[in-house]
Design an enzyme around this catalytic site. Sequence first.
Site, PDB file in Angstrom:
ATOM      1  N   ASP A  76       0.817  -1.203   0.000  1.00 47.35           N
ATOM      2  CA  ASP A  76       0.000   0.000   0.000  1.00 47.35           C
ATOM      3  C   ASP A  76       0.857   1.262   0.000  1.00 47.35           C
ATOM      4  O   ASP A  76       1.583   1.513   0.957  1.00 47.35           O
ATOM      5  CB  ASP A  76      -0.897  -0.038   1.245  1.00 47.35           C
ATOM      6  CG  ASP A  76      -1.779   1.186   1.345  1.00 47.35           C
ATOM      7  OD1 ASP A  76      -1.964   1.869   0.327  1.00 47.35           O
ATOM      8  OD2 ASP A  76      -2.284   1.456   2.450  1.00 47.35           O
TER       9      ASP A  76
ATOM     10  N   ASP B 229      -1.498   6.902  -6.219  1.00 48.31           N
ATOM     11  CA  ASP B 229      -1.846   5.910  -5.210  1.00 48.31           C
ATOM     12  C   ASP B 229      -2.176   4.565  -5.845  1.00 48.31           C
ATOM     13  O   ASP B 229      -2.905   4.506  -6.834  1.00 48.31           O
ATOM     14  CB  ASP B 229      -3.052   6.425  -4.410  1.00 48.31           C
ATOM     15  CG  ASP B 229      -3.383   5.542  -3.231  1.00 48.31           C
ATOM     16  OD1 ASP B 229      -2.465   4.875  -2.709  1.00 48.31           O
ATOM     17  OD2 ASP B 229      -4.557   5.511  -2.825  1.00 48.31           O
TER      18      ASP B 229
END
Length: 496
Positions: free
Chosen positions: A162, A375
């Site tokens: 992540d 992201d």
Amino acid sequence: MADTPFLPHLSSLFFLLLLVVHVNGRSKPLQLRTLLVTLLRSPEALLPEEYEAQSLATAVGSQSEATLSLSSLHFDLSHRDSLLAQTASPEQIFLLRLDRDDARVESVRQMLAEAAAPPPRNVTGRKGFSSKVVSGLAQGSGEYFARIGIGTPPRYAYMVLDTGSDIVWLQCAPCRRCYSQSDPIFDPRRSRTYAAVPCGAPLCRRLDAAGCNTRRRSCQYQVSYGDGSVTTGEYSTETLTFRRSFRVPRVALGCGHDDEGLFVAAAGLLGLGQGSLSFPSQIGRRFGRMFSYCLVDRTSAGATNRSSTVVFGKSAVPRASSRVAYTPMLRNPKVDTFYYIELTGVSVGGTRVPGVLTSDLRLDPSTGRGGVIVDSGTSVTRLARPAYEALRDAFKAGTTGLKASPGGFSLFDTCYNLSGRTEVKVPTVVLHLAGGSAVSLPAENYLIPVDTSATFCFAFAGTDSGVSIIGNIQQQGYRVVFDREKSRVGLMPRGC
Ligand SMILES: *[C@@H]1O[C@H](CO)[C@@H](O)[C@H](O)[C@H]1NC(C)=O
Ligand SMILES: *[C@@H]1O[C@H](CO)[C@@H](O)[C@H](O)[C@H]1NC(C)=O
Ligand SMILES: *[C@@H]1O[C@H](CO)[C@@H](O)[C@H](O)[C@H]1NC(C)=O
């Protein structure tokens, strides 16, 4: 071509020039891309046995496996949807993904808001614990995971990778509270390489939220999610094993004995953010502070048999630098986790969209508001609402030949009924980045199937959250390079 030099009369050259200027000044022809109409499909199911046996022969470039293992770390990633492949329809899987996406955007917003205006410390709360790190496996916690060996001998489990968090952590036995995961829970007592971090050790002091277990004299960590759930336990160092043979010793990670999350299956999380305790920061001294990934959406038209991969170290930066669109990597002084870039504009059909203003997309370092982050855990790109609306209107203006599908779909407000078509032409969409780079997206990265009856939607959305996010649908097929040595982010097309 004729060998004889062609020397036109000056006046005819001038006439030609006039003609070119004239045509350009009037209306430039719309630049188009072809989209192959491929309906929404189920992702490929993940077979753990197969996954673990995955060949080691997928070396990057021409380097041999031996050199690779000295300078770089390279392994495959899977998309979270592959876990659902056999239990839900493509539509259900896609809708769940959009739900997670909302949660993700909300958790990013919350993290930034808290950093900009930290809540007053409340001494009656658990002392020393007030983490501003949003992390973990709540709804919006990341879309890609890998199988990683933990401890010695290694026990394999899925961990989410992540870019929107820093801390590395996993669930540990004995559990006070653990959510269910697909592999047995890691038990540090059965690992030879597990070591608790002592209270007061430098590593412990680097945590945003540290405590001390006075009985064990060990450092305690806590990470809170945007949605209120937490993981807490012992901060430790442990060996991680990648691709069955590549061992990385002394990775600082949280061994969580009390974890509440919604993500069943994954055992923990490998934070890839810019913070000093993230995985790339920790291994930076050995590999160089750079990594790159390539995300393949196996449900999309462009999908091949290639899988998503991540590379840490020198091999993360492609050698053919002319193919990579680089732009400076920025940092938000309020939150060091996210990778910011500056988006200076967007073109549709070959023309700059005037309503996409830099002022709507710029990071304000004094407040930490605004800006654009890249992201991996967000699917659909969110743009500050005025910028999104201008982009959408320009796109709609270029697609008058397509049959609109009224009503939109979930967060998408611009959809088309492509039933009966095998391919369509759509205007090009180009992202302009600071430093002069331009990224011309493949059509399947912005007009995507949302059901199995040929509804396709323009895959951007507006946001009022104060931060814009380049999501993984728009990143598909690119090698996305996070090069902190040179403070730059790069996108290389056809990089998988
Ligand atoms: C701290 O929290 C408690 C309960 O949540 C509340 O009653 C108290 O007023 C708070 N104290 C401060 C200083 O905010
Ligand atoms: C790719 O996948 C398809 C269908 O799953 C298969 O038929 C084909 O042989 C695969 N190609 C390669 C190169 O593995
Ligand atoms: C899409 O168009 C086709 C005809 O071209 C029609 O049969 C179908 O019902 C339409 N789908 C939707 C969802 O409106």
